[in-house]
Design a protein around this motif. Sequence first.
Motif, PDB file in Angstrom:
ATOM      1  N   UNK A 158       0.808  -1.154  -0.091  1.00 30.26           N
ATOM      2  CA  UNK A 158       0.042  -0.072   0.132  1.00 30.26           C
ATOM      3  C   UNK A 158       0.966   1.185   0.031  1.00 30.26           C
ATOM      4  N   UNK A 159       0.380   2.471  -0.310  1.00 31.92           N
ATOM      5  CA  UNK A 159       1.124   3.708  -0.116  1.00 31.92           C
ATOM      6  C   UNK A 159       0.574   4.392   1.026  1.00 31.92           C
ATOM      7  N   UNK A 160       1.350   4.896   1.876  1.00 33.09           N
ATOM      8  CA  UNK A 160       0.969   5.517   3.159  1.00 33.09           C
ATOM      9  C   UNK A 160       1.405   6.972   2.551  1.00 33.09           C
ATOM     10  N   UNK A 161       0.692   7.815   3.422  1.00 32.43           N
ATOM     11  CA  UNK A 161       0.647   9.257   3.190  1.00 32.43           C
ATOM     12  C   UNK A 161       0.938   9.889   4.435  1.00 32.43           C
ATOM     13  N   UNK A 162       2.351   9.836   4.790  1.00 33.43           N
ATOM     14  CA  UNK A 162       2.917  10.271   6.198  1.00 33.43           C
ATOM     15  C   UNK A 162       3.032  11.672   6.500  1.00 33.43           C
ATOM     16  N   UNK A 163       3.104  12.670   5.366  1.00 36.26           N
ATOM     17  CA  UNK A 163       2.977  14.076   5.627  1.00 36.26           C
ATOM     18  C   UNK A 163       2.351  14.580   4.100  1.00 36.26           C
ATOM     19  N   UNK A 164       1.905  15.667   3.967  1.00 40.52           N
ATOM     20  CA  UNK A 164       1.243  16.143   2.663  1.00 40.52           C
ATOM     21  C   UNK A 164       2.284  16.133   1.570  1.00 40.52           C
ATOM     22  N   UNK A 165       1.828  15.550   0.640  1.00 41.96           N
ATOM     23  CA  UNK A 165       2.498  15.248  -0.959  1.00 41.96           C
ATOM     24  C   UNK A 165       3.721  14.341  -0.619  1.00 41.96           C
ATOM     25  N   UNK A 166       3.381  13.720   0.240  1.00 36.40           N
ATOM     26  CA  UNK A 166       4.740  12.534   0.638  1.00 36.40           C
ATOM     27  C   UNK A 166       3.838  11.099   0.546  1.00 36.40           C
ATOM     28  N   UNK A 167       4.513  10.245  -0.376  1.00 36.59           N
ATOM     29  CA  UNK A 167       3.786   8.985  -0.362  1.00 36.59           C
ATOM     30  C   UNK A 167       4.859   7.701  -0.120  1.00 36.59           C
ATOM     31  N   UNK A 168       4.762   6.805   0.749  1.00 37.59           N
ATOM     32  CA  UNK A 168       5.791   5.907   1.102  1.00 37.59           C
ATOM     33  C   UNK A 168       5.269   4.532   0.681  1.00 37.59           C
ATOM     34  N   UNK A 169       5.858   3.491   0.091  1.00 44.18           N
ATOM     35  CA  UNK A 169       5.176   2.154  -0.184  1.00 44.18           C
ATOM     36  C   UNK A 169       5.659   1.352   1.075  1.00 44.18           C
ATOM     37  N   UNK A 170       4.423   0.639   1.321  1.00 42.50           N
ATOM     38  CA  UNK A 170       4.791  -0.157   2.628  1.00 42.50           C
ATOM     39  C   UNK A 170       4.184  -1.736   2.554  1.00 42.50           C
ATOM     40  N   UNK A 171       4.994  -2.459   2.789  1.00 43.68           N
ATOM     41  CA  UNK A 171       4.680  -3.949   2.412  1.00 43.68           C
ATOM     42  C   UNK A 171       3.638  -4.356   3.448  1.00 43.68           C
ATOM     43  N   UNK A 172       2.653  -5.256   2.802  1.00 46.16           N
ATOM     44  CA  UNK A 172       1.630  -5.780   3.534  1.00 46.16           C
ATOM     45  C   UNK A 172       1.306  -7.264   3.348  1.00 46.16           C
ATOM     46  N   UNK A 173       0.759  -7.924   4.288  1.00 46.32           N
ATOM     47  CA  UNK A 173       0.485  -9.337   4.133  1.00 46.32           C
ATOM     48  C   UNK A 173      -1.015  -9.468   4.201  1.00 46.32           C
ATOM     49  N   UNK A 174      -1.625  -9.703   3.096  1.00 47.58           N
ATOM     50  CA  UNK A 174      -3.265  -9.763   2.701  1.00 47.58           C
ATOM     51  C   UNK A 174      -3.323 -11.240   2.976  1.00 47.58           C
ATOM     52  N   UNK A 175      -4.355 -11.214   4.218  1.00 46.66           N
ATOM     53  CA  UNK A 175      -5.151 -12.514   4.664  1.00 46.66           C
ATOM     54  C   UNK A 175      -6.059 -12.918   3.783  1.00 46.66           C
ATOM     55  N   UNK A 176      -7.048 -11.969   3.600  1.00 40.49           N
ATOM     56  CA  UNK A 176      -8.060 -12.028   2.639  1.00 40.49           C
ATOM     57  C   UNK A 176      -8.755 -10.980   2.159  1.00 40.49           C
TER      58      UNK A 176
END
Length: 143
Positions: A90-108
């Motif tokens: 997913x892309x997180x939005x930690x501050x305005x106009x900044x986006x950081x990709x964050x790994x996730x584990x999808x259960x379903x």
Amino acid sequence: MQRKLAALVALPITAVLLGSCAEAVSDAYVIEDDPGTVEHVDGSEIGRVILADGAAERLRVQTSSVSREGRRLVVPQAAVFVDPDGVWWVYTNPEPDVYVRHEVAVEHQRDGLALLSSGPRPGADVVTVGVAELYGIEAEVGH
């Protein structure tokens, strides 16, 4: 016969000329209104996508907050994407106009939601609209 000979002579000349033009064009290519830049995070393949002023609006970026359902994290299904290596993000939005990709584990996934066994903390903002555009900027597609 003369036409065939002329075509055979002209073909290599045309190829050389077009090849040299392509290099000149690619060196001078500049994207106008480039939507953002990427700052690489030390010790990681992941970069911070920093959008230019007004780019989030032009790209129509929208976010939603991570919630919790029991022990699972919950995000809208639209926030989750898989990269070419089969890793979910997913892309997180930690501050305005900044986006950081964050790994996730999808259960379903169910009812438009993705239930995660790991991901960003509850309350974190994740991108739901504009995900593909952010990934394109980070991967430098078109650059």
